[in-house]
Design a protein around this motif. Sequence first.
Motif, PDB file in Angstrom:
ATOM      1  N   THR A   1       0.813  -1.216   0.000  1.00  0.00           N
ATOM      2  CA  THR A   1       0.000   0.000   0.000  1.00  0.00           C
ATOM      3  C   THR A   1       0.848   1.268   0.000  1.00  0.00           C
ATOM      4  O   THR A   1       0.324   2.348  -0.268  1.00  0.00           O
TER       5      THR A   1
ATOM      6  N   GLU B   1       3.119   3.425  -4.057  1.00  0.00           N
ATOM      7  CA  GLU B   1       2.817   4.624  -4.844  1.00  0.00           C
ATOM      8  C   GLU B   1       3.232   5.898  -4.117  1.00  0.00           C
ATOM      9  O   GLU B   1       3.720   6.840  -4.736  1.00  0.00           O
TER      10      GLU B   1
ATOM     11  N   SER C   1       1.425  -8.384  -6.188  1.00  0.00           N
ATOM     12  CA  SER C   1       0.024  -7.993  -6.100  1.00  0.00           C
ATOM     13  C   SER C   1      -0.469  -7.595  -7.490  1.00  0.00           C
ATOM     14  O   SER C   1       0.156  -6.769  -8.155  1.00  0.00           O
ATOM     15  N   ASP C   2      -1.594  -8.183  -7.912  1.00  0.00           N
ATOM     16  CA  ASP C   2      -2.133  -7.850  -9.228  1.00  0.00           C
ATOM     17  C   ASP C   2      -2.579  -6.397  -9.333  1.00  0.00           C
ATOM     18  O   ASP C   2      -2.287  -5.739 -10.331  1.00  0.00           O
ATOM     19  N   PRO C   3      -3.286  -5.821  -8.339  1.00  0.00           N
ATOM     20  CA  PRO C   3      -3.668  -4.403  -8.456  1.00  0.00           C
ATOM     21  C   PRO C   3      -2.461  -3.464  -8.527  1.00  0.00           C
ATOM     22  O   PRO C   3      -2.458  -2.509  -9.308  1.00  0.00           O
ATOM     23  N   LEU C   4      -1.424  -3.748  -7.747  1.00  0.00           N
ATOM     24  CA  LEU C   4      -0.218  -2.924  -7.797  1.00  0.00           C
ATOM     25  C   LEU C   4       0.463  -3.063  -9.153  1.00  0.00           C
ATOM     26  O   LEU C   4       0.925  -2.068  -9.723  1.00  0.00           O
ATOM     27  N   ASP C   5       0.502  -4.271  -9.675  1.00  0.00           N
ATOM     28  CA  ASP C   5       1.110  -4.500 -10.984  1.00  0.00           C
ATOM     29  C   ASP C   5       0.379  -3.710 -12.065  1.00  0.00           C
ATOM     30  O   ASP C   5       1.009  -3.109 -12.942  1.00  0.00           O
ATOM     31  N   GLN C   6      -0.936  -3.664 -12.012  1.00  0.00           N
ATOM     32  CA  GLN C   6      -1.718  -2.925 -13.002  1.00  0.00           C
ATOM     33  C   GLN C   6      -1.508  -1.417 -12.872  1.00  0.00           C
ATOM     34  O   GLN C   6      -1.390  -0.709 -13.866  1.00  0.00           O
ATOM     35  N   LYS C   7      -1.451  -0.910 -11.635  1.00  0.00           N
ATOM     36  CA  LYS C   7      -1.239   0.530 -11.427  1.00  0.00           C
ATOM     37  C   LYS C   7       0.126   0.968 -11.937  1.00  0.00           C
ATOM     38  O   LYS C   7       0.262   2.023 -12.561  1.00  0.00           O
TER      39      LYS C   7
ATOM     40  N   THR D   1       2.308 -15.298 -12.213  1.00  0.00           N
ATOM     41  CA  THR D   1       2.422 -14.187 -13.149  1.00  0.00           C
ATOM     42  C   THR D   1       3.850 -13.946 -13.603  1.00  0.00           C
ATOM     43  O   THR D   1       4.061 -13.296 -14.609  1.00  0.00           O
TER      44      THR D   1
END
Length: 169
Positions: free
Chosen positions: A61, A64, A87-93, A113
């Motif tokens: 968290t 960023e 983390s998939d959400p972190l990877d996408q961001k 992944t």
Amino acid sequence: EERGGIDLSECFIDGTFTVAKKGLKVGKTKRGKGTKLMVIADAAGLPLAVHTASASPHEVTLVEATLAETFTVGRPGRLIGDRAYDSDPLDQKLAAQGIELIAPNRSNRRRFTQDGRPLRRYKRRWKIERTNAWLQNFRRIVIRYERKVENYLAFVQLACVCILLRRHF
């Protein structure tokens, strides 16, 4: 950065726990009260960004916020972290910002992944551990005695400047 002494093609990220005696942004953990110090280093292990937060939140968290605190104008091409950053959400961001995240898969992950080629870069992650060790050489950073987190962050940034000056001059 203008002279080409900083390599942003490959950067490393890691967090470390600092004991805090008093003040704001102090979180309770199994190790006691403290502050989390997040550090991003370039390919040579020179500190590029530092961020302090309560010790309670997970490191994913805080990525960023740490990237927002960089000393340089450019952005890293690749960001290499340990299993905590898988983390998939972190990877996408980060992919939306043009940053490739390289982290080994967690043991409980069902869909892998990362393949073997980018993970070869993970072997050089010792450079961020060395940077954290350099920061631990400054007594004012090992234990946080300051009440205000801004004062502690100023000492951490001063230590980063000292490290940069020692390595480049």
